[in-house]
Design a protein around this motif. Structure first.
Motif, PDB file in Angstrom:
ATOM      1  N   PRO A   1       0.888  -1.071   0.000  1.00 55.76           N
ATOM      2  CA  PRO A   1       0.060   0.106   0.036  1.00 55.76           C
ATOM      3  C   PRO A   1       0.721   1.207   0.049  1.00 55.76           C
ATOM      4  CG  PRO A   1      -0.803  -1.591   1.558  1.00 55.76           C
ATOM      5  CD  PRO A   1       0.513  -2.158   1.086  1.00 55.76           C
ATOM      6  N   ALA A   2       0.228   2.274  -0.650  1.00 61.39           N
ATOM      7  CA  ALA A   2       0.930   3.744  -0.825  1.00 61.39           C
ATOM      8  C   ALA A   2       0.016   4.587  -0.848  1.00 61.39           C
ATOM      9  CB  ALA A   2       1.930   3.762  -1.840  1.00 61.39           C
ATOM     10  N   MET A   3       0.026   5.563   0.314  1.00 59.99           N
ATOM     11  CA  MET A   3      -1.271   6.530   0.121  1.00 59.99           C
ATOM     12  C   MET A   3      -0.878   7.443   1.419  1.00 59.99           C
ATOM     13  SD  MET A   3      -4.254   4.149   1.428  1.00 59.99           S
ATOM     14  CE  MET A   3      -3.611   2.676   0.561  1.00 59.99           C
ATOM     15  N   ASN A   4      -1.786   8.566   1.259  1.00 60.42           N
ATOM     16  CA  ASN A   4      -1.637   9.582   2.322  1.00 60.42           C
ATOM     17  C   ASN A   4      -2.451   9.071   3.774  1.00 60.42           C
ATOM     18  OD1 ASN A   4      -4.057  11.297   3.802  1.00 60.42           O
ATOM     19  ND2 ASN A   4      -2.384  12.590   3.376  1.00 60.42           N
TER      20      ASN A   4
ATOM     21  N   MET B   1      -5.828   8.513   4.247  1.00 59.29           N
ATOM     22  CA  MET B   1      -6.671   7.746   3.332  1.00 59.29           C
ATOM     23  C   MET B   1      -6.388   6.189   4.094  1.00 59.29           C
ATOM     24  SD  MET B   1      -5.394   8.917  -0.328  1.00 59.29           S
ATOM     25  CE  MET B   1      -6.144   8.092  -1.489  1.00 59.29           C
ATOM     26  N   TRP B   2      -5.089   6.023   4.431  1.00 62.99           N
ATOM     27  CA  TRP B   2      -4.848   4.497   5.137  1.00 62.99           C
ATOM     28  C   TRP B   2      -5.677   4.473   6.234  1.00 62.99           C
ATOM     29  CZ3 TRP B   2      -3.144  -0.183   4.249  1.00 62.99           C
ATOM     30  CH2 TRP B   2      -2.722  -0.852   5.089  1.00 62.99           C
ATOM     31  N   ASP B   3      -5.751   5.537   7.015  1.00 57.88           N
ATOM     32  CA  ASP B   3      -6.630   5.552   8.382  1.00 57.88           C
ATOM     33  C   ASP B   3      -8.162   5.344   8.218  1.00 57.88           C
ATOM     34  OD1 ASP B   3      -4.772   5.166  10.091  1.00 57.88           O
ATOM     35  OD2 ASP B   3      -4.528   7.353  10.655  1.00 57.88           O
TER      36      ASP B   3
ATOM     37  N   GLU C   1       2.281  15.760   4.960  1.00 50.85           N
ATOM     38  CA  GLU C   1       1.911  15.031   6.125  1.00 50.85           C
ATOM     39  C   GLU C   1       2.704  13.759   6.541  1.00 50.85           C
ATOM     40  OE1 GLU C   1      -2.321  14.370   5.665  1.00 50.85           O
ATOM     41  OE2 GLU C   1      -2.688  16.558   5.269  1.00 50.85           O
ATOM     42  N   THR C   2       2.494  13.504   7.882  1.00 53.19           N
ATOM     43  CA  THR C   2       3.278  12.305   8.377  1.00 53.19           C
ATOM     44  C   THR C   2       2.213  11.379   8.998  1.00 53.19           C
ATOM     45  OG1 THR C   2       4.779  14.046   9.015  1.00 53.19           O
ATOM     46  CG2 THR C   2       5.049  11.916  10.260  1.00 53.19           C
ATOM     47  N   GLY C   3       2.830   9.869   8.877  1.00 53.35           N
ATOM     48  CA  GLY C   3       2.017   8.973   9.308  1.00 53.35           C
ATOM     49  C   GLY C   3       2.243   7.671   8.231  1.00 53.35           C
ATOM     50  N   PHE C   4       1.213   6.624   8.874  1.00 53.78           N
ATOM     51  CA  PHE C   4       1.409   5.494   8.258  1.00 53.78           C
ATOM     52  C   PHE C   4       0.874   5.502   6.672  1.00 53.78           C
ATOM     53  CE2 PHE C   4       2.085   3.309  12.171  1.00 53.78           C
ATOM     54  CZ  PHE C   4       3.095   2.316  11.792  1.00 53.78           C
ATOM     55  N   GLY C   5       1.419   4.913   5.788  1.00 52.29           N
ATOM     56  CA  GLY C   5       0.811   5.362   4.330  1.00 52.29           C
ATOM     57  C   GLY C   5       1.988   5.146   3.226  1.00 52.29           C
ATOM     58  N   ARG C   6       3.272   5.367   3.856  1.00 56.76           N
ATOM     59  CA  ARG C   6       4.428   5.257   3.088  1.00 56.76           C
ATOM     60  C   ARG C   6       4.626   4.031   2.389  1.00 56.76           C
ATOM     61  NH1 ARG C   6       9.210   8.407   3.463  1.00 56.76           N
ATOM     62  NH2 ARG C   6      10.354   6.837   3.070  1.00 56.76           N
ATOM     63  N   MET C   7       5.002   3.781   1.045  1.00 57.62           N
ATOM     64  CA  MET C   7       5.242   2.470   0.761  1.00 57.62           C
ATOM     65  C   MET C   7       6.548   2.187   1.152  1.00 57.62           C
ATOM     66  SD  MET C   7       5.100   0.856  -3.156  1.00 57.62           S
ATOM     67  CE  MET C   7       6.598   1.048  -3.833  1.00 57.62           C
ATOM     68  N   LEU C   8       6.748   0.890   1.537  1.00 62.23           N
ATOM     69  CA  LEU C   8       8.245   0.207   1.898  1.00 62.23           C
ATOM     70  C   LEU C   8       9.220   0.750   0.832  1.00 62.23           C
ATOM     71  CD1 LEU C   8       7.342  -3.392   3.252  1.00 62.23           C
ATOM     72  CD2 LEU C   8       7.373  -1.040   4.422  1.00 62.23           C
ATOM     73  N   GLU C   9      10.310   0.750   1.157  1.00 59.88           N
ATOM     74  CA  GLU C   9      11.325   0.930   0.357  1.00 59.88           C
ATOM     75  C   GLU C   9      11.617  -0.304  -0.667  1.00 59.88           C
ATOM     76  OE1 GLU C   9      12.634   3.812  -0.128  1.00 59.88           O
ATOM     77  OE2 GLU C   9      11.551   4.612   1.644  1.00 59.88           O
ATOM     78  N   ALA C  10      12.327   0.126  -1.611  1.00 57.27           N
ATOM     79  CA  ALA C  10      12.509  -1.289  -2.666  1.00 57.27           C
ATOM     80  C   ALA C  10      13.276  -2.355  -1.974  1.00 57.27           C
ATOM     81  CB  ALA C  10      13.366  -0.788  -4.044  1.00 57.27           C
ATOM     82  N   ASP C  11      14.153  -2.121  -1.362  1.00 58.13           N
ATOM     83  CA  ASP C  11      14.958  -3.295  -0.644  1.00 58.13           C
ATOM     84  C   ASP C  11      14.214  -3.976   0.242  1.00 58.13           C
ATOM     85  OD1 ASP C  11      15.062  -1.008   1.052  1.00 58.13           O
ATOM     86  OD2 ASP C  11      17.164  -1.412   1.917  1.00 58.13           O
ATOM     87  N   GLU C  12      13.373  -3.206   1.063  1.00 57.34           N
ATOM     88  CA  GLU C  12      12.440  -3.963   2.040  1.00 57.34           C
ATOM     89  C   GLU C  12      11.331  -4.921   1.398  1.00 57.34           C
ATOM     90  OE1 GLU C  12      12.006  -0.719   5.742  1.00 57.34           O
ATOM     91  OE2 GLU C  12      11.170  -0.112   3.795  1.00 57.34           O
ATOM     92  N   LEU C  13      10.748  -4.129   0.263  1.00 57.29           N
ATOM     93  CA  LEU C  13       9.901  -5.046  -0.466  1.00 57.29           C
ATOM     94  C   LEU C  13      10.751  -6.344  -1.125  1.00 57.29           C
ATOM     95  CD1 LEU C  13       7.790  -2.295  -2.450  1.00 57.29           C
ATOM     96  CD2 LEU C  13       7.132  -3.601  -0.467  1.00 57.29           C
ATOM     97  N   LEU C  14      11.875  -6.186  -1.571  1.00 59.80           N
ATOM     98  CA  LEU C  14      12.580  -7.304  -2.093  1.00 59.80           C
ATOM     99  C   LEU C  14      12.581  -8.539  -0.878  1.00 59.80           C
ATOM    100  CD1 LEU C  14      14.313  -8.284  -4.411  1.00 59.80           C
ATOM    101  CD2 LEU C  14      16.324  -7.516  -3.118  1.00 59.80           C
ATOM    102  N   GLU C  15      13.141  -7.785   0.393  1.00 63.81           N
ATOM    103  CA  GLU C  15      13.039  -8.795   1.278  1.00 63.81           C
ATOM    104  C   GLU C  15      12.037  -9.554   1.804  1.00 63.81           C
ATOM    105  OE1 GLU C  15      15.304  -7.933   5.197  1.00 63.81           O
ATOM    106  OE2 GLU C  15      16.487  -6.577   4.192  1.00 63.81           O
ATOM    107  N   GLU C  16      10.656  -8.628   1.638  1.00 66.99           N
ATOM    108  CA  GLU C  16       9.506  -9.313   1.898  1.00 66.99           C
ATOM    109  C   GLU C  16       9.197 -10.331   0.826  1.00 66.99           C
ATOM    110  OE1 GLU C  16       7.682  -9.191   4.381  1.00 66.99           O
ATOM    111  OE2 GLU C  16       7.568  -7.244   5.103  1.00 66.99           O
TER     112      GLU C  16
END
Ligand code: CTP
Length: 408
Positions: free
Chosen positions: A126-129, A132-134, A164-179
């Motif tokens: 997920p990637a959003m404001n 929107m996530w909340d 704005e600040t909070g949950f909603g940022r997409m994980l970084e590429a290296d984190e998604l790769l690990e996942e």
């Protein structure tokens, strides 16, 4: 590079969001890791990043349209997922989450997801404001997707492109790769809690000097990553290292052996497994100076005095007599007679499993050969990169704790 995705066919879906720029990096990382990547983009995604970029990075033509004259049978929505090993939607917008949750099929990407084979894993990033996530609607849709067996990677908290600040940022590429790599690993430690020490310790002499050792922390961090990949909840108590924390692992930083001891003992309750990989200093300086020591004119040198540090592994092992947990695993670096010293050390420490290697030449290296010592004797894990060895070790630990659970 361990080529963990060699031979894997990944369908990378992009929906509309500014995080599309991270999908370019992710695509490159997937290819470097050995995957063959097929990119599918929504129309909105093409406003954020060009298809040419994604084609160049994936090495494959990009699909955006369900009415595509290039496809002879015009069935891209079926063909694209046949033979695939996973579908990853990154970024996955709030709207695309809604579409997935309701089985929409009004563009190529959503139709492809609905038409994918039942057993083909679908992961979303997920990637959003933050609002929107909340939002209750998004929460409902995400809960529905989880219930449908979709895996949700992230999102992370932090500063967002919108300011704005909070949950909603997409994980970084290296984190998604690990996942994604983790998603292919067997979940042999699902539901288990694992506590790991890693790295060197640092024993202060004065505020700017100290005694440390050559441990890089690489093996301990690899073990932490492998345990997390296997489904465990992992706490990593780490001495000073320059390494990035494996994704999804909780890390507590310490300096001295005493701090490591205290952090471990505070966290040990309720752990199923303890793995002591850290190269813990055997002694600490008892007459460390509060101020920086100055050179003496007469050339007199500092006289350091030492006291022995508590053995963390032995302290944890001593707690197991009560509950039988945690299952304790030690590491030993020996410069000679590994077969003999390893077996003796395992008994002396009172632990069921000891991992021996010939040190100190393994410190800082990416490869290693290790020998596992247990009550039945020893097993050699042949030379491999540390992550491969760590995965084998986790699988050996899982086997042994399963046997133990069956016995009790
Ligand atoms: N260890 C520990 N606490 C210490 C010293 C060691 O928890 N104070 C743990 C290490 O993390 C490792 C294992 O004990 O898992 C073996 O460490 P090692 O230094 O090889 O063994 P020692 O018991 O110190 O024996 P020696 O130095 O005499 O070989």
């Amino acid at each position: 590079m361990t080529m963990d995705l060699k031979g894997k066919k990944i369908v990378l879906g992009l929906s509309g969001g500014v995080a599309c720029y991270k999908a370019a990096e992710l695509c490159r990382a997937l290819v470097k890791e050995g995957a063959s990547v097929q990119v599918v983009m929504t129309e909105a995604a093409t406003h954020f990043i060009g298809t040419v970029t994604m084609q160049a990075l994936s090495g494959n033509p990009v699909h955006t349209d369900q009415w595509d004259a290039r496809i002879a049978n015009n069935m891209a929505h079926i063909d694209l997922t046949r033979g695939a090993d996973a579908v990853l939607i990154a970024p996955c917008s709030a709207d695309f989450i809604r579409k997935l949750a309701h089985g929409a099929c009004d563009d190529l990407l959503s139709t492809m997801c609905l038409a994918r084979p039942r057993q083909l894993p679908l992961h979303i990033a997920p990637a959003m404001n933050v609002e929107m996530w909340d939002n209750a609607a998004t929460r409902r849709n995400v809960a529905q997707l989880r219930a449908d067996g979709v895996c949700v990677f992230g999102p992370a908290a932090g500063e967002q492109a919108c300011g704005e600040t909070g949950f909603g940022r997409m994980l970084e590429a290296d984190e998604l790769l690990e996942e994604l790599i983790a998603s292919f690993q067997p979940k042999v430690l699902a539901g288990k809690r694992v506590l790991i020490t890693a790295g060197p310790t640092f024993e202060a002499i004065d505020p700017v000097r100290g005694i440390t050792n050559l441990s890089s922390g690489k093996m301990g961090y690899a073990v932490a990553r492998a345990a997390r990949e296997a489904g465990a909840d992992v706490v990593l108590v780490s001495g000073p290292t320059a390494l990035a924390t494996p994704h999804g692992v909780r890390r507590e930083n310490v300096q001295s052996a005493r701090q490591m001891h205290d952090a471990v003992m505070a966290a040990v309750n309720g752990q199923h497994v303890f793995i002591g990989v850290a190269a813990v200093a055997d002694w600490r300086v008892t007459n460390a100076s509060e101020q920086k020591m100055k050179k003496q004119d007469g050339g007199a040198t500092p006289q350091l005095e030492f006291a022995q540090n508590a053995d963390i592994l032995a302290s944890v092992a001593a707690t197991t007599s009560v509950s039988g947990w945690p299952y304790c695993v030690g590491f030993a670096a020996e410069s000679e007679n590994l077969l003999e010293f390893g077996a003796i050390k395992r008994e002396k420490k009172g632990i069921p499993l000891l991992v021996g290697n010939i040190g100190p030449q393994t410190f800082g290296q990416d490869d290693n050969t290790v020998i596992l010592f247990d009550e039945d004797g020893h097993t050699v894990l042949p030379r491999a990169d540390k992550l491969t060895l760590a995965r084998q070790l986790i699988s050996e630990i899982a086997k042994r704790i399963e046997q133990r659970s069956l016995l009790t």
